[in-house]
Design an enzyme around this catalytic site. Structure first.
Site, PDB file in Angstrom:
ATOM      1  N   LEU A 195     120.671  66.644 -46.640  1.00 16.00           N
ATOM      2  CA  LEU A 195     122.127  66.581 -46.629  1.00 16.00           C
ATOM      3  C   LEU A 195     122.513  66.238 -45.200  1.00 16.00           C
ATOM      4  CD1 LEU A 195     123.108  69.762 -48.692  1.00 16.00           C
ATOM      5  CD2 LEU A 195     123.371  67.370 -49.411  1.00 16.00           C
ATOM      6  N   ASP A 196     123.399  65.254 -45.017  1.00 13.89           N
ATOM      7  CA  ASP A 196     123.737  64.881 -43.647  1.00 13.89           C
ATOM      8  C   ASP A 196     124.537  65.996 -42.974  1.00 13.89           C
ATOM      9  OD1 ASP A 196     126.578  64.507 -44.042  1.00 13.89           O
ATOM     10  OD2 ASP A 196     126.156  62.580 -44.957  1.00 13.89           O
ATOM     11  N   ILE A 197     124.780  65.855 -41.689  1.00 13.13           N
ATOM     12  CA  ILE A 197     125.363  66.935 -40.895  1.00 13.13           C
ATOM     13  C   ILE A 197     126.747  67.346 -41.393  1.00 13.13           C
ATOM     14  CG2 ILE A 197     126.386  65.387 -39.167  1.00 13.13           C
ATOM     15  CD1 ILE A 197     125.496  67.525 -37.053  1.00 13.13           C
ATOM     16  N   ASN A 198     127.475  66.422 -42.040  1.00 11.73           N
ATOM     17  CA  ASN A 198     128.817  66.725 -42.521  1.00 11.73           C
ATOM     18  C   ASN A 198     128.853  67.165 -43.980  1.00 11.73           C
ATOM     19  OD1 ASN A 198     130.164  65.998 -40.047  1.00 11.73           O
ATOM     20  ND2 ASN A 198     129.750  63.860 -40.549  1.00 11.73           N
ATOM     21  N   ARG A 212     128.467  58.512 -49.635  1.00 11.13           N
ATOM     22  CA  ARG A 212     129.422  58.027 -48.624  1.00 11.13           C
ATOM     23  C   ARG A 212     129.486  56.495 -48.617  1.00 11.13           C
ATOM     24  NH1 ARG A 212     131.003  62.425 -45.601  1.00 11.13           N
ATOM     25  NH2 ARG A 212     129.584  64.195 -45.718  1.00 11.13           N
TER      26      ARG A 212
END
Length: 263
Positions: free
Chosen positions: A113-116, A201
């Site tokens: 999961l990306d940082i955001n 995204r």
């Protein structure tokens, strides 16, 4: 360069390191290239086949036999990055796991999961298990609650459901349901069976909207709602569906390794 008899049952060196929980297979290939892996007291010059009888070490530390696979369900917050190290000194997943009380020598995430992004993150001690669960051929459903800034009409949603190609990259068909319409945002429920880098995204940007919140709620048979809120993680049993994937991956010969991209 070979270290063993061709009659012995073999697996690639990177696979051996991954199964032992040292790192992912791709990270193992980097270790080999850097000359940090030794097989039978010789520096491995390539991703050679090895057997269970071969002595393997990394940075001078012997590699034990593959541990029994384990899976932890973790509620990942935003601002945590799913890498071992970060040059920008942001909090890594390893640091976060220690903070919430999970002690794993070599934690391996199943996808990222990306940082955001936030929500359900699966962590294992078995690189081969992670790999088996990540590949699109596993057909494991990943479910997300997604809030986007802007609105998408039904015609565009239908085109996304059928799969799209963006900048030469094909994205498989996905399930998309509109759950709530707000003044400037809308909430979507999205289900994928693959996990490309920043998958949702990129697709939402292609549709003309921007993701401003992304929560993974399910991955295969595992669900975010089973994690106690006050604890932020739980160790889960190996589901029969996951055990079948793992057993199949263990039986693959070196030439059968799938090098498809994953999250």
């Amino acid at each position: 360069q070979r270290f063993l008899s061709t009659t012995a049952e073999t697996e690639r060196l990177s696979k051996r390191l991954s199964q032992a929980g040292v790192c992912s297979r791709r990270q193992a290939e980097v270790l080999i290239q850097e000359g940090r892996v030794v097989v039978n007291f010789e520096v491995a010059k390539s991703n050679v086949p090895v057997t269970a009888e071969d002595f393997v070490s990394v940075d001078g530390k012997p590699i034990s036999k593959s541990p029994q696979p384990r899976i932890w369900l973790v509620e990942k917050p935003v601002d945590v990055i799913c890498t071992r190290t970060d040059p920008e000194k942001r909090k890594t997943i390893g640091e976060y796991l220690k903070e919430i009380g999970i002690e794993i020598p070599h934690p391996i995430t199943v996808g990222r999961l990306d940082i955001n992004s936030e929500g359900l993150l699966l962590v294992t001690n078995q690189g081969l298990l992670a790999r088996a669960m990540e590949l699109p051929s596993a057909q494991l459903r990943r479910e997300y609650q997604v809030r986007v800034q802007g609105h998408i009409n039904e015609e565009v949603l239908q085109s996304l459901r059928e799969g799209v190609k963006i900048d030469g990259i094909s994205y498989l068909p996905m399930e998309i349901t509109m759950e709530k319409m707000q003044t400037s945002n809308m909430w979507l429920n999205i289900v994928l069976t693959e996990g490309k880098n920043r998958h949702i995204r990129h697709v939402m940007q292609h549709a003309g909207v921007r993701v401003n919140r992304l929560i993974r709620v399910k991955y295969g048979p595992y669900s975010l709602e089973t994690i106690p809120k006050e604890k932020r993680w739980i160790e889960a049993p190996i589901h029969p569906q996951i055990k079948a994937l793992f057993d199949a991956a263990r039986l693959k010969k070196p030439s059968q390794d799938d090098d498809a991209d994953v999250e």
